[in-house]
Design a protein around this motif. Structure first.
Motif, short mmCIF file in Angstrom:
data_model
loop_
_atom_site.label_atom_id
_atom_site.label_comp_id
_atom_site.label_asym_id
_atom_site.label_seq_id
_atom_site.Cartn_x
_atom_site.Cartn_y
_atom_site.Cartn_z
N THR A 60 0.83 -1.21 0.00
CA THR A 60 0.00 0.00 0.00
C THR A 60 0.86 1.26 0.00
OG1 THR A 60 -0.28 -0.08 2.42
CG2 THR A 60 -2.01 -1.09 1.06
N TYR A 61 2.02 1.19 0.67
CA TYR A 61 2.95 2.33 0.67
C TYR A 61 3.40 2.64 -0.76
CZ TYR A 61 7.22 5.02 1.28
OH TYR A 61 8.20 5.98 1.18
N TRP A 62 3.86 1.61 -1.48
CA TRP A 62 4.39 1.82 -2.83
C TRP A 62 3.29 2.13 -3.83
CZ3 TRP A 62 8.82 3.64 -3.65
CH2 TRP A 62 9.87 3.35 -2.77
N ALA A 63 2.09 1.59 -3.64
CA ALA A 63 0.98 1.94 -4.52
C ALA A 63 0.70 3.44 -4.42
CB ALA A 63 -0.27 1.13 -4.17
N ASN A 64 0.72 3.97 -3.21
CA ASN A 64 0.54 5.40 -3.03
C ASN A 64 1.72 6.18 -3.61
OD1 ASN A 64 -0.59 7.92 -1.77
ND2 ASN A 64 1.39 7.76 -0.72
N ALA A 65 2.93 5.75 -3.30
CA ALA A 65 4.13 6.48 -3.74
C ALA A 65 4.20 6.60 -5.26
CB ALA A 65 5.38 5.79 -3.20
N LYS A 66 3.70 5.60 -5.98
CA LYS A 66 3.78 5.58 -7.44
C LYS A 66 2.56 6.21 -8.12
CE LYS A 66 6.72 1.50 -7.47
NZ LYS A 66 6.83 0.08 -7.82
N SER A 67 1.60 6.67 -7.33
CA SER A 67 0.37 7.20 -7.92
C SER A 67 0.55 8.63 -8.41
CB SER A 67 -0.77 7.15 -6.90
OG SER A 67 -0.58 8.15 -5.90
N TYR A 74 3.36 15.57 -3.69
CA TYR A 74 4.79 15.76 -3.43
C TYR A 74 5.28 17.07 -4.04
CZ TYR A 74 9.79 15.53 -3.79
OH TYR A 74 11.12 15.86 -3.73
N LYS A 75 4.87 17.37 -5.26
CA LYS A 75 5.30 18.61 -5.90
C LYS A 75 4.84 19.83 -5.12
CE LYS A 75 5.81 16.66 -10.48
NZ LYS A 75 5.17 16.41 -11.77
N GLN A 76 3.65 19.76 -4.56
CA GLN A 76 3.15 20.85 -3.73
C GLN A 76 4.01 20.99 -2.47
OE1 GLN A 76 -0.80 20.29 -2.20
NE2 GLN A 76 -0.95 22.36 -1.42
N LEU A 77 4.30 19.87 -1.81
CA LEU A 77 5.14 19.90 -0.61
C LEU A 77 6.55 20.39 -0.95
CD1 LEU A 77 5.66 19.17 2.40
CD2 LEU A 77 6.30 16.88 1.60
#
Length: 104
Positions: A60-67, A74-77
């Motif tokens: 679930t971590y990597w599914a989110n990370a690759k979405s 991430y770009k906003q952060l």
């Protein structure tokens, strides 16, 4: 087994509230597998943050990370930081919960 990351971030001056709002926005998305985030502001430097993020599993971590949605978040952060965050991903080997666990 739970999985997550610990990130080290240096905030641009004046971006503290925007970073917190960005994290709250992520929480409101109800991302599958997301459990919790802990955000630490260091005593030695108010612009120095460590963030620990916990997911139910590595998958679930990597599914989110690759979405694409996470890429946009991430770009906003990243726009609020002086440099790219330093990421340390891994399996959570141990968790202890005290009696005083709750919202800060």
């Amino acid at each position: 087994m739970m999985y997550g990351t610990v990130a080290h971030m240096k905030l641009k001056p004046g971006m503290e509230e925007q970073v917190i709002q960005t994290m709250k926005s992520f929480e409101a998305q109800h991302v599958p597998g997301f459990i919790t985030t802990y955000c630490y502001r260091m005593d030695t430097d108010a612009h120095d943050y460590y963030v620990a993020v916990v997911f139910a599993s590595k998958e679930t971590y990597w599914a989110n990370a690759k979405s694409p949605e996470q890429d946009a978040r991430y770009k906003q952060l990243r726009s609020l930081l002086t440099d790219d965050p330093e990421w340390h991903d891994g399996e959570i080997a141990y968790v202890a919960r005290g009696a005083a666990v709750g919202n800060v």
